[in-house]
Design a protein around this motif. Structure first.
Motif, mmCIF file in Angstrom:
data_model
loop_
_atom_site.group_PDB
_atom_site.id
_atom_site.type_symbol
_atom_site.label_atom_id
_atom_site.label_comp_id
_atom_site.label_asym_id
_atom_site.label_seq_id
_atom_site.Cartn_x
_atom_site.Cartn_y
_atom_site.Cartn_z
ATOM 1 N N THR A 37 0.842 -1.181 0.000
ATOM 2 C CA THR A 37 0.000 0.000 0.000
ATOM 3 C C THR A 37 0.885 1.242 0.000
ATOM 4 N N ASN A 40 0.462 7.879 0.204
ATOM 5 C CA ASN A 40 -0.272 8.801 -0.666
ATOM 6 C C ASN A 40 -0.298 8.219 -2.069
ATOM 7 N N PRO A 41 -1.313 7.406 -2.373
ATOM 8 C CA PRO A 41 -1.348 6.700 -3.665
ATOM 9 C C PRO A 41 -1.507 7.626 -4.870
ATOM 10 N N PHE A 42 -1.878 8.892 -4.646
ATOM 11 C CA PHE A 42 -2.125 9.807 -5.758
ATOM 12 C C PHE A 42 -0.931 10.707 -6.047
ATOM 13 N N ARG A 43 0.201 10.413 -5.401
ATOM 14 C CA ARG A 43 1.395 11.222 -5.616
ATOM 15 C C ARG A 43 2.575 10.312 -5.962
ATOM 16 N N THR A 44 3.408 10.759 -6.887
ATOM 17 C CA THR A 44 4.629 10.040 -7.239
ATOM 18 C C THR A 44 5.786 11.030 -7.256
ATOM 19 N N THR A 46 6.094 8.496 -3.770
ATOM 20 C CA THR A 46 5.367 8.370 -2.523
ATOM 21 C C THR A 46 6.083 7.343 -1.654
ATOM 22 N N PRO A 75 5.541 5.370 -11.452
ATOM 23 C CA PRO A 75 4.080 5.554 -11.470
ATOM 24 C C PRO A 75 3.357 4.249 -11.756
ATOM 25 N N TYR A 76 2.077 4.218 -11.420
ATOM 26 C CA TYR A 76 1.269 3.033 -11.722
ATOM 27 C C TYR A 76 0.785 3.091 -13.164
ATOM 28 N N ARG A 84 6.728 -1.253 -10.070
ATOM 29 C CA ARG A 84 6.386 -0.299 -9.010
ATOM 30 C C ARG A 84 6.461 -0.945 -7.627
#
Length: 222
Positions: A37, A40-44, A46, A75-76, A84
């Motif tokens: 996990t 902060n999954p919306f930032r790269t 992280t 990034p994803y 990743r």
């Protein structure tokens, strides 16, 4: 950092040649579930947290839990999840004292456009038997199985027709999971292993408990 997806795709093709799909050649005494996990999954970049939970098999009793943290800068992008997540998973795996016979991964095995989902990638790198058990489909053609626990339908490669995995119903009337071998195991053995690792939940205990453990650890950091 700039991630070169062309080079990554080429690396996947090379690693796919090292995947061995075969009947499980040994009895399974310890099975691991892993998950990862992000704070902060919306930032790269992280910060990521990777965890393994080791269980006795078939008793499904927890014997060990480990986790590792680190920066994740890739990034994803669908199809390249392994690049990743695997570096942190490897870091966590090295911490395990009771090495598992099989690793169950929340993701795909050979059901992947280039035949190397995260479970296959991890299995090759670690040289361990691995199985992918994903919540959503990624690749291949299939029908949906019946509504009863244990019902399944095969997943086939849409070009070659090769049998890659199964869509498996793990609980009556709930959404199925998508199971495929990663390395050193075959389709039938992977299906049976997942089915025998399910209790009263949709997901098998190793990955379900790894996910729950991650949530506990994540709270400490937040």
């Amino acid at each position: 950092m700039t991630f070169d997806f062309k080079k990554a795709a080429y690396a996947q093709q090379i690693l796919r040649e090292k995947v061995k799909l075969q009947p499980l050649g040994k009895s399974v005494k310890l099975i691991a579930g892993c998950d990862l996990t992000f704070l902060n999954p919306f930032r790269t970049p992280t910060v990521g947290i990777a965890a393994f939970v080791i269980l006795k098999y078939p008793e499904l009793e927890v014997v060990e839990k480990v986790y590792a943290t680190g920066e994740v800068a890739i990034p994803y992008v669908p199809g390249f999840l392994a690049f990743r997540e695997i570096p942190l998973l490897l870091k966590a795996f090295r911490m395990i004292k009771s090495k598992p016979d099989v690793v169950l991964v929340d993701g795909h095995g050979v059901v992947h456009p280039r035949g190397l989902g995260i479970a296959a990638h991890l299995g090759v790198v670690l040289n361990v038997a691995s199985v992918g058990c994903a919540k959503k489909p990624l690749y291949g053609v299939f029908d949906y199985p019946g509504e009863k626990k244990g019902n399944f339908a095969y997943i086939y490669d849409k070009f070659s027709g090769e049998k890659l995995g199964v869509v498996l119903r793990t609980k009556d009337g709930v959404k199925p999971v998508y199971v495929s071998p990663g390395n050193l195991i075959d389709v039938e053995s992977a299906k049976e292993l997942v089915l025998r690792s399910v209790t009263r939940y949709r997901l098998p205990e190793p990955t379900r408990l790894a996910h729950n453990f991650l949530q506990e650890v994540r709270k400490k950091f937040l």
